[in-house]
Design an enzyme around this catalytic site. Sequence first.
Site, short mmCIF file in Angstrom:
data_model
loop_
_atom_site.label_atom_id
_atom_site.label_comp_id
_atom_site.label_asym_id
_atom_site.label_seq_id
_atom_site.Cartn_x
_atom_site.Cartn_y
_atom_site.Cartn_z
N GLU A 61 7.79 0.68 4.91
CA GLU A 61 7.33 -0.41 5.76
C GLU A 61 7.49 -1.72 5.00
O GLU A 61 7.27 -1.77 3.78
CB GLU A 61 5.84 -0.17 6.10
CG GLU A 61 5.22 -1.22 7.01
CD GLU A 61 3.73 -0.95 7.29
OE1 GLU A 61 3.13 -0.10 6.57
OE2 GLU A 61 3.17 -1.58 8.19
N HIS B 182 0.82 -1.22 0.00
CA HIS B 182 0.00 0.00 0.00
C HIS B 182 0.85 1.26 0.00
O HIS B 182 2.05 1.21 0.26
CB HIS B 182 -0.97 0.02 1.20
CG HIS B 182 -0.31 0.03 2.55
ND1 HIS B 182 -0.08 -1.12 3.29
CD2 HIS B 182 0.17 1.04 3.31
CE1 HIS B 182 0.50 -0.80 4.44
NE2 HIS B 182 0.67 0.51 4.47
N HIS C 221 4.02 7.04 3.88
CA HIS C 221 4.98 5.95 3.68
C HIS C 221 4.53 5.00 2.58
O HIS C 221 3.38 5.02 2.15
CB HIS C 221 5.23 5.18 4.98
CG HIS C 221 4.08 4.34 5.47
ND1 HIS C 221 3.16 4.77 6.40
CD2 HIS C 221 3.69 3.07 5.15
CE1 HIS C 221 2.29 3.81 6.64
NE2 HIS C 221 2.57 2.77 5.90
#
Lengths: 139, 139
Positions: free
Chosen positions: B129, B7, B79
Amino acid sequence: MIIALDHVAIAVPDLQEAIRRFAEDLGLELAGTEDVEAAQTSTAFLPVTGTRIELIHPLRGQGPVATWLEKRGGGGLHHLCFRTDDLDADVVRLKERGYRFVTEAPTPGAHGTRVIFIHPKSAGGVLIELAEHPADGHP
Amino acid sequence: MIIALDHVAIAVPDLQEAIRRFAEDLGLELAGTEDVEAAQTSTAFLPVTGTRIELIHPLRGQGPVATWLEKRGGGGLHHLCFRTDDLDADVVRLKERGYRFVTEAPTPGAHGTRVIFIHPKSAGGVLIELAEHPADGHP
């Protein structure tokens, strides 16, 4: 209508170092690089599951990405690009809803696309590009 | 090994306004919302071609996203999350290459994932991430 997340663009002060990070360290595939005169960038393309990471670096040290890197004091997430099948209709619809654009009309992008940027002040601080590919559009 | 762009996360000061922008104005599908206690966020999920836009908003006005919004003075690209099929092996490999992480070890994420963040200072100013989904991992 938006049909895909075309790419996520990351502004990078050192293109080769960024390519090493995403291709060698993180293991994405480097599909190619291209100097995009319209955007004044050297761009590296790394496809990943239906979208693409684009590393954008100022061409000849100039242009909007050079200004962005200077203001920010380094690299970072720069913009999102959504692919649309009808750019002109989307622009009309979004203008009606109060969105402002960085340019009055679409301009040529990489790979024969037509592109336009929604102003980040219209979009919660996110710079959003809309792109229509030659094969998608309805001229 | 990285197998997908899981994502793209956008920090938003007003979750309902941001959902309207991405779902109604831009036409993405809103798949759902979830309070993620581990991240202290209310999160909206909007899938698009093999990846997902995640709108992240501070839960109870607190936590790292609240701090981020305050420092920046508004919303923006927060992010990238890459999905991996072997988080522990990737962390070992990236540590060997000099990458620093925000936490020493992976922590629980949304949907039963295990996640860890590479420190943006190790990654050209981008917060990255890494997430392993229960079905992907090799325990």
